[in-house]
Motif scaffolding. Structure first.
Motif, PDB file in Angstrom:
ATOM      1  N   SER A 194      -4.940   5.142  -6.375  1.00 40.14           N
ATOM      2  CA  SER A 194      -3.790   5.961  -6.728  1.00 40.14           C
ATOM      3  C   SER A 194      -2.527   5.527  -5.984  1.00 40.14           C
ATOM      4  N   ASP A 195      -1.377   5.972  -6.487  1.00 32.01           N
ATOM      5  CA  ASP A 195      -0.108   5.667  -5.822  1.00 32.01           C
ATOM      6  C   ASP A 195      -0.076   6.246  -4.412  1.00 32.01           C
ATOM      7  N   ARG A 196      -0.685   7.412  -4.223  1.00 33.59           N
ATOM      8  CA  ARG A 196      -0.700   8.031  -2.900  1.00 33.59           C
ATOM      9  C   ARG A 196      -1.483   7.161  -1.909  1.00 33.59           C
ATOM     10  N   LYS A 197      -2.630   6.683  -2.342  1.00 36.13           N
ATOM     11  CA  LYS A 197      -3.427   5.804  -1.499  1.00 36.13           C
ATOM     12  C   LYS A 197      -2.690   4.493  -1.242  1.00 36.13           C
ATOM     13  N   ASP A 235       0.556   4.087  -1.061  1.00 34.30           N
ATOM     14  CA  ASP A 235       1.607   4.344  -0.075  1.00 34.30           C
ATOM     15  C   ASP A 235       1.033   4.428   1.337  1.00 34.30           C
ATOM     16  N   ARG A 236      -0.141   5.071   1.473  1.00 36.56           N
ATOM     17  CA  ARG A 236      -0.790   5.148   2.787  1.00 36.56           C
ATOM     18  C   ARG A 236      -1.179   3.758   3.267  1.00 36.56           C
TER      19      ARG A 236
END
Length: 209
Positions: free
Chosen positions: A103-106, A108-109
């Motif tokens: 995912s985009d969230r992962k 970014d992390r």
């Protein structure tokens, strides 16, 4: 005439937005060299040792004595980056390349973790293990041109610069060394200052035989 001007203005603004978005994506997926040992799990053949060569939030190049087949979906584990997974897009005797799938969230992390790992060694940063584990937490030793040494907390760090929290504020433009990196004080902050790193020196052309 005004209608044509308005249309042209909207088109120009659209071009600027597209260019800005492209530049943002380029920074987001900038690949950096990181040498981190790890392991990968092939769902059919089992677990194998590997080593990270370079990485971005979009993918990585990895060395391995036993590379996985192209198109395999594998899971990898690297210290400091955690669990990663993706599809093998290239493979050879020296290793393989993988495109991450999450995912985009992962993503970014992962970008934060890559930035932190990339800067830890070259800036001589020490993790602040007493506080929350964040990619931008830690302490650094900065040496000014006159030999004065400053211990500062890291606020934020990127490939091109870093921000530090401390009582001292060297003058803007002053040379400073952080670990193995040199740079200059770019600006003052409310609680410290920011440093812009010097660009890497161009490799010298070897003399002709």
């Amino acid at each position: 005439m005004s209608t044509v001007t308005d249309i042209k203005s909207r088109l120009d603004k659209r071009k600027i937005k597209i260019a800005a978005r492209g530049a943002q994506e380029q920074r987001r997926f900038r690949r950096v060299q990181l040498s981190i040992p790890g392991r990968y799990l092939d769902p059919v053949r089992g677990e194998f040792a590997c080593k990270l060569v370079d990485v971005s939030p979009g993918g990585a190049r990895i060395s391995a004595e036993v590379p996985p087949p192209v198109n395999d979906h594998i899971v990898m584990l690297f210290e400091g980056l955690g669990r990663l997974e993706g599809d093998v897009v290239r493979a050879g005797r020296a290793g393989f390349a993988v495109r991450f799938s999450f995912s985009d969230r992962k993503r970014d992390r992962l970008a934060d973790a890559i930035t932190w790992q990339f800067n830890m060694a070259r800036l001589g940063l020490n993790e602040d293990r007493g506080g929350a584990r964040k990619p931008s937490r830690g302490q650094a030793t900065l040496t000014l041109r006159d030999g004065v040494v400053i211990r500062a907390n890291v606020i934020d760090v990127s490939i091109s610069g870093a921000a530090f929290a401390c009582l001292e504020r060297p003058r803007v433009g002053e040379s400073v060394r952080v670990g193995g990196m040199s740079g200059r004080v770019a600006r003052w902050l409310d609680n410290g200052f920011a440093v812009s790193f010097d660009p890497p020196a161009s490799p010298q052309t070897p003399p002709a035989a």
